[in-house]
Design a protein around this motif. Structure first.
Motif: not given
Length: 140
Positions: A23-27, A31-33
Motif C-alpha cells: 500500500e505504501v509503494a502504491v501511494a 504521488i510520484s506520477v
C-alpha cells in the motif's frame, strides 16, 4: 464459565493495524506520477510565458520603430537615398531585428509598406509585422 464468557465478549483484534508495504509503494507511485505531471505543467507554463514575453517585446519594438520612422521623416530619408531598409535594435534588445519593405500597388497611387520585427526562438525565428498603405507622394 465466567472466564469463557469474558473471552467471548471481547471483540476480535484486527490483525492488520498498520499499512502494508504494498500500500505504501502504491501511494508513493501515485504521488510520484502526480508530481511529474505537475512539474511538467509548470515547465510548459514557463515556456509559454517566455514566448509571450518575447512577442510582447516584439510588438513594443515594432510600435517604437514605426514611430521612429514617422518622426525621422521617411520622405526626406528616401529622397536623399540613405534610408535603411533593415537593422538591429540596440541593447538590451540586440536579438531583435527589424525590416521595412515597400512596393507600389498596381493601378493606384499607393505604396504598401510592411514593417516587421523578428527574433530567434528555440530552433527558428518568430516575427510580428504591420502593413499599411500610404500615398506615393507622401512616402519615401
Amino acid at each position: 464459565m465466567k472466564a469463557l464468557a469474558v473471552l467471548m465478549s471481547k471483540k476480535p483484534r484486527n490483525k492488520f493495524r498498520g499499512l502494508l508495504l504494498f500500500e505504501v509503494a502504491v501511494a508513493t507511485a501515485i504521488i510520484s506520477v502526480s508530481l511529474v505531471f505537475i512539474l511538467r505543467s509548470f515547465s510548459t507554463a514557463l515556456n509559454a510565458l517566455k514566448t509571450a514575453t518575447k512577442y510582447y517585446q516584439g510588438v513594443l519594438l515594432l510600435e517604437a520603430k514605426d514611430w521612429d520612422l514617422k518622426i525621422a521623416g521617411l520622405r526626406q530619408a528616401n529622397q536623399e537615398g540613405n534610408f535603411p531598409q533593415e537593422g538591429n535594435f540596440d541593447e538590451p534588445y540586440k536579438d531583435f531585428q527589424w525590416a521595412i519593405h515597400k512596393e507600389p500597388v498596381e493601378d493606384t497611387k499607393l505604396n504598401q509598406v510592411n514593417l516587421s520585427v523578428s527574433w530567434p526562438q528555440n530552433k527558428g525565428r518568430n516575427s510580428v509585422s504591420i502593413t499599411t498603405y500610404v500615398q506615393q507622394k507622401n512616402i519615401f
